[in-house]
Motif scaffolding. Structure first.
Motif, mmCIF file in Angstrom:
data_model
loop_
_atom_site.group_PDB
_atom_site.id
_atom_site.type_symbol
_atom_site.label_atom_id
_atom_site.label_comp_id
_atom_site.label_asym_id
_atom_site.label_seq_id
_atom_site.Cartn_x
_atom_site.Cartn_y
_atom_site.Cartn_z
ATOM 1 N N ALA A 1 43.235 40.962 31.786
ATOM 2 C CA ALA A 1 44.660 41.142 31.518
ATOM 3 C C ALA A 1 45.526 40.312 32.453
ATOM 4 C CB ALA A 1 45.030 42.616 31.646
ATOM 5 N N HIS A 2 45.045 40.034 33.659
ATOM 6 C CA HIS A 2 45.874 39.334 34.640
ATOM 7 C C HIS A 2 45.409 37.923 34.953
ATOM 8 C CE1 HIS A 2 48.140 42.994 35.642
ATOM 9 N NE2 HIS A 2 46.994 43.630 35.482
ATOM 10 N N ARG A 3 44.111 37.646 34.781
ATOM 11 C CA ARG A 3 43.601 36.319 35.115
ATOM 12 C C ARG A 3 42.774 35.701 33.993
ATOM 13 N NH1 ARG A 3 42.452 35.476 40.465
ATOM 14 N NH2 ARG A 3 41.943 33.351 39.789
ATOM 15 N N PRO B 1 43.761 42.501 48.493
ATOM 16 C CA PRO B 1 42.413 43.020 48.764
ATOM 17 C C PRO B 1 41.676 43.484 47.517
ATOM 18 C CG PRO B 1 44.095 44.137 50.096
ATOM 19 C CD PRO B 1 44.793 43.413 49.010
ATOM 20 N N HIS B 2 42.378 43.692 46.425
ATOM 21 C CA HIS B 2 41.837 44.312 45.227
ATOM 22 C C HIS B 2 40.837 43.380 44.533
ATOM 23 C CE1 HIS B 2 42.327 47.385 41.974
ATOM 24 N NE2 HIS B 2 41.964 46.377 41.195
ATOM 25 N N VAL B 3 39.576 43.826 44.412
ATOM 26 C CA VAL B 3 38.509 43.042 43.785
ATOM 27 C C VAL B 3 37.958 43.827 42.600
ATOM 28 C CG1 VAL B 3 36.205 42.043 44.106
ATOM 29 C CG2 VAL B 3 37.913 41.874 45.921
ATOM 30 N N ALA B 4 37.729 43.142 41.476
ATOM 31 C CA ALA B 4 37.271 43.786 40.242
ATOM 32 C C ALA B 4 36.278 42.867 39.531
ATOM 33 C CB ALA B 4 38.465 44.087 39.337
ATOM 34 N N PRO B 5 35.524 43.405 38.567
ATOM 35 C CA PRO B 5 34.606 42.547 37.798
ATOM 36 C C PRO B 5 35.379 41.584 36.908
ATOM 37 C CG PRO B 5 34.629 44.775 36.894
ATOM 38 C CD PRO B 5 35.412 44.830 38.171
ATOM 39 N N THR B 6 34.908 40.344 36.828
ATOM 40 C CA THR B 6 35.615 39.341 36.030
ATOM 41 C C THR B 6 35.466 39.576 34.537
ATOM 42 O OG1 THR B 6 33.668 37.897 36.213
ATOM 43 C CG2 THR B 6 35.448 37.564 37.800
#
Length: 373
Positions: free
Chosen positions: A333-335, A321-326
């Motif tokens: 760090a992860h994508r 569910p975790h959404v963050a700014p790209t």
């Protein structure tokens, strides 16, 4: 635009209702009681007219937010000192105002309709119906906050957590039957509706100011565009969690970051006003199983279309569910980076491991030569 600048336009909007009210009072004083009773429907009609939503205004809100994104990085131009005070002032602001602006203490019937989304416990089809903003967006920040707040309010705050319990069981040991205590883990439903209100009360804030107001302004704008587009695509996004301070993070369940290092708004990340994460699920479906299916469809849509709006899921299946700014540190760090960059990083990691193995073997060989038999 300041609150004083909005006063003339708000007064102009309120003038017709005041005029009708004055006429109704005047009629009561001039005619008998029967005429006064006949005038009552006129007053009720005026009130209903104020509360009637104006269709199509959501498009204006989106257009205003688009304009805000386009001019957000443009420096403000000093006002012309020679400009006449009689010149008309714009109603829709072109740039985002200061984050210190809050919701007015008194709201109109239209604003109340926006702040009160369909109840979660009611008809599921009504809850999942796309939300609209039925008013002109005088202040972009306020409209965005209300929209995200409505998505938060309509979403059930439920998840499944692991609970450990100890049981006494009988086993055979060395041909003897003995009773031992073993630990078992089982999954149970968890309702965490109480956590955000408790954290907001602890900070002395209204819920909307705590949950939505603590999120970074630029991230809220991206989130608004992404979730509104998801609704237009036939999905039904909802928000289960937005800003969290250190205390709120400490009482969170399941997989989570340290209390002060959460990107939801931990003190190490900047605290209030710097929240860079929200948890997003779908509210479409009468049961949890149906909502899970629609939620997975929503996550796939975010993976495919979210980057177009500047948002994405950094952890995918690890914390779906975790959404963050790209463009944030967490996502990078992860994508972040290309597949070639990730492959290069993996190669370097393997090379470092190989060097350590060779060094260890060499050290062991030298020690063996020095031994006497």
């Amino acid at each position: 635009m300041s609150i004083e600048d909005l006063a003339p336009s708000l007064a102009a909007n309120a003038e017709p209702a005041d005029t009708r009210q004055a006429i109704a009072v005047d009629n009561v004083t001039k005619v008998n009681a029967e005429a006064a009773m006949a005038a009552e429907p006129v007053t009720e009609t005026a009130s209903d007219t104020m509360a009637t939503p104006q269709p199509g205004v959501m498009g204006n809100a989106v257009a205003n937010a688009d304009a805000a994104m386009a001019v957000e990085s443009v420096p403000a131009t000093p006002p012309d000192a020679t400009a006449s005070s009689s010149e008309p002032k714009p109603i829709v602001v072109a740039a985002l105002p200061d984050s210190s602006q809050t919701l007015p203490a008194e709201t109109s019937p239209v604003q109340a309709a926006i702040a009160s989304p369909p109840p979660v416990s009611g008809d599921t089809e009504e809850v999942a119906r796309p939300l609209d903003i039925f008013e002109e967006c005088l202040v972009v920040d306020v409209c965005i906050d209300r929209y995200l707040w409505a998505l938060y309010q309509r979403t059930p705050k439920q998840d499944t957590i692991s609970v450990q319990e100890q049981r006494k069981v009988t086993v055979k040991k060395k041909r003897k039957t003995v009773t031992v205590t073993r630990t078992f883990t089982r999954r149970v439903d968890n309702d965490f509706t109480w956590k955000d209100p408790k954290a907001a009360e602890r900070m002395g804030m209204p819920m909307i100011d705590y949950v939505i107001g603590g999120v970074d302004r630029s991230f809220k704008l991206k989130l608004f565009h992404a979730l509104y587009a998801a609704e237009q695509a036939g999905l039904a996004p909802g928000i289960t969690s937005a800003f969290r301070d250190d205390y709120r993070q400490s009482i969170a369940s399941g997989l989570k970051a340290a209390s002060d290092k959460s990107y939801h708004g931990g003190s190490f990340r900047g605290g209030y006003g710097h929240g860079l994460a929200v948890d997003v699920v779908s509210v479409k479906g009468a049961t949890r199983a149906e909502r899970w299916v629609s939620t997975e469809a929503l996550w796939k849509w975010i993976d495919a279309r979210g980057p177009d709006f500047g948002v994405g899921r950094p952890y995918l299946d690890r914390d779906p569910p975790h959404v963050a700014p790209t463009d944030g540190k967490e996502y990078a760090a992860h994508r972040g980076g290309t597949k070639a960059q990730h492959a290069e990083a993996d190669r370097k990691k393997r090379d470092r491991g190989a060097v350590r193995v060779v060094a260890k073997r060499s050290k062991t060989a030298k020690a063996s030569k020095g031994r006497t038999i």
